[in-house]
Design an enzyme around this catalytic site. Sequence first.
Site, PDB file in Angstrom:
ATOM      1  N   ARG A  78       0.828  -1.196   0.000  1.00 12.53           N
ATOM      2  CA  ARG A  78       0.000   0.000   0.000  1.00 12.53           C
ATOM      3  C   ARG A  78       0.865   1.248   0.000  1.00 12.53           C
ATOM      4  O   ARG A  78       1.862   1.320   0.733  1.00 12.53           O
ATOM      5  CB  ARG A  78      -0.913   0.032   1.247  1.00 12.53           C
ATOM      6  CG  ARG A  78      -2.175  -0.815   1.123  1.00 12.53           C
ATOM      7  CD  ARG A  78      -3.106  -0.255   0.064  1.00 12.53           C
ATOM      8  NE  ARG A  78      -4.301  -1.046  -0.140  1.00 12.53           N
ATOM      9  CZ  ARG A  78      -4.427  -2.046  -1.014  1.00 12.53           C
ATOM     10  NH1 ARG A  78      -3.411  -2.413  -1.765  1.00 12.53           N
ATOM     11  NH2 ARG A  78      -5.568  -2.696  -1.152  1.00 12.53           N
TER      12      ARG A  78
ATOM     13  N   GLU B 283      -3.227   7.734  -5.544  1.00  8.15           N
ATOM     14  CA  GLU B 283      -3.501   6.974  -6.772  1.00  8.15           C
ATOM     15  C   GLU B 283      -4.791   7.504  -7.395  1.00  8.15           C
ATOM     16  O   GLU B 283      -5.721   7.863  -6.656  1.00  8.15           O
ATOM     17  CB  GLU B 283      -3.644   5.488  -6.435  1.00  8.15           C
ATOM     18  CG  GLU B 283      -2.335   4.878  -5.948  1.00  8.15           C
ATOM     19  CD  GLU B 283      -2.444   3.376  -5.673  1.00  8.15           C
ATOM     20  OE1 GLU B 283      -3.398   2.728  -6.146  1.00  8.15           O
ATOM     21  OE2 GLU B 283      -1.561   2.850  -4.971  1.00  8.15           O
TER      22      GLU B 283
ATOM     23  N   HIS C  24      -0.412  -0.102  -9.747  1.00  7.30           N
ATOM     24  CA  HIS C  24      -1.203  -0.960  -8.845  1.00  7.30           C
ATOM     25  C   HIS C  24      -1.660  -2.230  -9.581  1.00  7.30           C
ATOM     26  O   HIS C  24      -2.861  -2.511  -9.684  1.00  7.30           O
ATOM     27  CB  HIS C  24      -2.400  -0.192  -8.274  1.00  7.30           C
ATOM     28  CG  HIS C  24      -2.910  -0.779  -6.985  1.00  7.30           C
ATOM     29  ND1 HIS C  24      -3.346  -0.022  -5.943  1.00  7.30           N
ATOM     30  CD2 HIS C  24      -3.057  -2.054  -6.567  1.00  7.30           C
ATOM     31  CE1 HIS C  24      -3.761  -0.785  -4.954  1.00  7.30           C
ATOM     32  NE2 HIS C  24      -3.593  -2.047  -5.313  1.00  7.30           N
TER      33      HIS C  24
HETATM   34  P1  NAD Z   1      -2.166 -10.319   5.758  1.00  2.00           P
HETATM   35  O1  NAD Z   1      -3.140  -9.703   6.699  1.00  2.00           O
HETATM   36  O2  NAD Z   1      -2.284 -11.755   5.438  1.00  2.00           O
HETATM   37  O3  NAD Z   1      -0.700 -10.056   6.328  1.00  2.00           O
HETATM   38  C1  NAD Z   1      -0.314  -8.855   6.902  1.00  2.00           C
HETATM   39  C2  NAD Z   1       0.797  -9.154   7.877  1.00  2.00           C
HETATM   40  O4  NAD Z   1       1.281  -7.921   8.387  1.00  2.00           O
HETATM   41  C3  NAD Z   1       0.348  -9.988   9.071  1.00  2.00           C
HETATM   42  O5  NAD Z   1       1.183 -11.113   9.248  1.00  2.00           O
HETATM   43  C4  NAD Z   1       0.482  -9.020  10.236  1.00  2.00           C
HETATM   44  O6  NAD Z   1       0.874  -9.697  11.428  1.00  2.00           O
HETATM   45  C5  NAD Z   1       1.569  -8.102   9.757  1.00  2.00           C
HETATM   46  N1  NAD Z   1       1.581  -6.817  10.412  1.00  2.00           N
HETATM   47  C6  NAD Z   1       0.510  -6.078  10.823  1.00  2.00           C
HETATM   48  N2  NAD Z   1       0.940  -4.937  11.391  1.00  2.00           N
HETATM   49  C7  NAD Z   1       2.305  -4.962  11.330  1.00  2.00           C
HETATM   50  C8  NAD Z   1       3.324  -4.062  11.734  1.00  2.00           C
HETATM   51  N3  NAD Z   1       3.031  -2.904  12.345  1.00  2.00           N
HETATM   52  N4  NAD Z   1       4.597  -4.396  11.508  1.00  2.00           N
HETATM   53  C9  NAD Z   1       4.918  -5.569  10.895  1.00  2.00           C
HETATM   54  N5  NAD Z   1       4.000  -6.485  10.516  1.00  2.00           N
HETATM   55  C10 NAD Z   1       2.705  -6.165  10.719  1.00  2.00           C
HETATM   56  O7  NAD Z   1      -2.223  -9.409   4.445  1.00  2.00           O
HETATM   57  P2  NAD Z   1      -1.796  -9.857   2.981  1.00  2.00           P
HETATM   58  O8  NAD Z   1      -2.924 -10.503   2.305  1.00  2.00           O
HETATM   59  O9  NAD Z   1      -0.498 -10.564   3.059  1.00  2.00           O
HETATM   60  O10 NAD Z   1      -1.626  -8.405   2.290  1.00  2.00           O
HETATM   61  C11 NAD Z   1      -0.482  -7.625   2.563  1.00  2.00           C
HETATM   62  C12 NAD Z   1      -0.620  -6.266   1.897  1.00  2.00           C
HETATM   63  O11 NAD Z   1      -0.686  -6.414   0.488  1.00  2.00           O
HETATM   64  C13 NAD Z   1      -1.867  -5.471   2.267  1.00  2.00           C
HETATM   65  O12 NAD Z   1      -1.487  -4.113   2.410  1.00  2.00           O
HETATM   66  C14 NAD Z   1      -2.770  -5.611   1.053  1.00  2.00           C
HETATM   67  O13 NAD Z   1      -3.668  -4.554   0.955  1.00  2.00           O
HETATM   68  C15 NAD Z   1      -1.728  -5.582  -0.038  1.00  2.00           C
HETATM   69  N6  NAD Z   1      -2.131  -6.116  -1.332  1.00  2.00           N
HETATM   70  C16 NAD Z   1      -1.754  -5.394  -2.428  1.00  2.00           C
HETATM   71  C17 NAD Z   1      -2.039  -5.883  -3.686  1.00  2.00           C
HETATM   72  C18 NAD Z   1      -1.677  -5.091  -4.888  1.00  2.00           C
HETATM   73  O14 NAD Z   1      -2.398  -5.138  -5.872  1.00  2.00           O
HETATM   74  N7  NAD Z   1      -0.595  -4.383  -4.888  1.00  2.00           N
HETATM   75  C19 NAD Z   1      -2.705  -7.107  -3.823  1.00  2.00           C
HETATM   76  C20 NAD Z   1      -3.068  -7.814  -2.675  1.00  2.00           C
HETATM   77  C21 NAD Z   1      -2.749  -7.296  -1.430  1.00  2.00           C
HETATM   78  C1  MLT Z   2      -5.822  -5.776  -2.946  1.00  2.00           C
HETATM   79  O1  MLT Z   2      -5.780  -5.248  -1.832  1.00  2.00           O
HETATM   80  O2  MLT Z   2      -6.330  -6.894  -3.114  1.00  2.00           O
HETATM   81  C2  MLT Z   2      -5.203  -5.039  -4.079  1.00  2.00           C
HETATM   82  O3  MLT Z   2      -5.263  -3.689  -3.937  1.00  2.00           O
HETATM   83  C3  MLT Z   2      -5.600  -5.602  -5.369  1.00  2.00           C
HETATM   84  C4  MLT Z   2      -6.609  -4.889  -6.192  1.00  2.00           C
HETATM   85  O4  MLT Z   2      -7.787  -5.125  -6.027  1.00  2.00           O
HETATM   86  O5  MLT Z   2      -6.207  -4.131  -7.031  1.00  2.00           O
END
Ligand code: NAD
Ligand code: MLT
Length: 525
Positions: free
Chosen positions: A231, A260, A278
């Site tokens: 993010r 964004e 993204h």
């Molecule tokens: P998740 O909830 O499975 O994992 C998040 C992890 O972060 C957990 O293990 C949690 O313990 C840890 N965490 C929480 N607070 C913390 C802190 N202060 N310091 C260190 N660790 C901490 O989430 P996920 O599914 O693995 O997603 C991770 C990120 O990826 C999210 O921000 C999600 O929105 C993003 N994401 C982005 C895209 C994209 O298109 N770029 C796609 C999917 C997910």
């Molecule tokens: C997500 O949090 O799953 C990502 O932002 C992916 C998206 O929907 O673009």
Amino acid sequence: MTKVLIADKISDVAAQAFAERGIEADVRPGLAPEALAEAIDGYEGLAVRSATRVTADLLERATRLRVVGRAGTGVDNVDVHAATARGIVVMNTPHGNSVTAAEHTIAMMCAMARRIPQADRSTRAGAWERGRFMGIELRDKTLGVVGCGTIGAIVATLAQGLKMRVITYDPYLAPDRAASLGVTLVTLDELLAESDMITVHVPLTEETRGLIDGDALAKTKPGVRFVNCARGGLIVEADLKSAIESGHVAGAALDVFEEEPARDNPLFAHDEVIATPHLGASTLEAQESVALQIAQQMGEFLLTGMVVNAVNAPSIAPEEMAKLGPYLTLAEQIGSFAGQIAEGRIRGVTITFEGQASALDSRPLSAAALQGLLAPRLDNINMVNAPLVARERGIEVREIRSATAADYQTVMRVDVQSGDRVQGVAGTLIGGGGLRIVEIEGIKIEAELGPHMIYFTNEDRPGLIGSVATILGEAGINIATFSLGRRAPGGDAVGLIGIDSPVPDEVAARLRARAAVITLQRLSF
Ligand code: NAD
Ligand code: MLT
């Protein structure tokens, strides 16, 4: 017909999945905020990706809305608190795009290490610059993974395939899990000091916003590279820019940005920065998977009430629903009973699970009990907002579990503290899921509940029951069930009468006037 609005561009499989369930889905991606606000009141479900901002103002206009579904992981575009307060379930698809996002992270890391986007631009411009794009190997480098949840863990595993050493900072990660992933759990400062490459995979929250700022960057190795496919806002862009300009940070691969769409980001001026718009979740596989999953989850919820992957309500897995379903009704009804008989402001509630009930997931059951308790007093209460509303009203909620139940195999009880009294109701489930009230205010009874009930407390004296039945008969009110309980012969007693129609005020007054009657209330379920 149940109607949902698909307000962002998500795969067509979502609309098909809604249609297969008899739910009408309007696909209207890209509505301006005002147009969306105009339209929203017609829908019970709203499906979004990350473009639509589901704000408190929008939710205020959504009087029929029951569920917001996010086809993806992050729900930072949804005002979850406002949704909860309005009793709207917010659900996401936490695993549907994780592999895709992890693969994008690895792709960005490789692209940055070998400067592929820069070399691509130069080569296609006709410059054959073999000496300009010297890269680095990933093998034996240390990768620091900040946040080792779903995506971080996949990244860690893939990076080990590239023979990288992986360390992680995640205060919520169990040491056993870190060990099973083959990663070393370290503090944030250790991760910053030891990593050649740092990738962030935490949700954007108040705690994580700006996690990598100027202070953190100052603790990193010279020549460190960053990847952010999680993010925008996790890394402070202005501080990253300064660190790149000073030459301390050798590169950054960014898929997400503080603002964004990112069209004019100052970081784009730097050749050390590579960027994607993204795209972390943008594969055919992931988009079909999250679209199908969100439509299935929203559909199940709208049609059956089953909650899966909710971020603001306890989830009930399909296999659990069969077992929990009758208990949810029990919890809601004894909560409602207690809420109807409690006098004055409720200060506390104790929900007790005895016998078989003690082995169940108490969160949805407590939420159902609180819904029942508060519904007689407040409008628009449901399982989603009941715990929040209770908290906001200063109602202290306690849960107690006991592996044994005195007279039954399974019992749930709700004890309500209001004024200086505690009034409690207990119930059980009998074979086939039938519900019985087994105790009221400490007095044992065995009673069914129906839509219209009369509850009375009385002195245990001859003649009362006959006269109550006579008054009801004279008023043309048919008695369906009649259950009595008493503490001891001649002592305090309670009665619960199931009737086929509501009792008018004047009949209730005649019943209350019977000498042995202490209190009498009309209840409805
Ligand atoms: P998740 O909830 O499975 O994992 C998040 C992890 O972060 C957990 O293990 C949690 O313990 C840890 N965490 C929480 N607070 C913390 C802190 N202060 N310091 C260190 N660790 C901490 O989430 P996920 O599914 O693995 O997603 C991770 C990120 O990826 C999210 O921000 C999600 O929105 C993003 N994401 C982005 C895209 C994209 O298109 N770029 C796609 C999917 C997910
Ligand atoms: C997500 O949090 O799953 C990502 O932002 C992916 C998206 O929907 O673009």
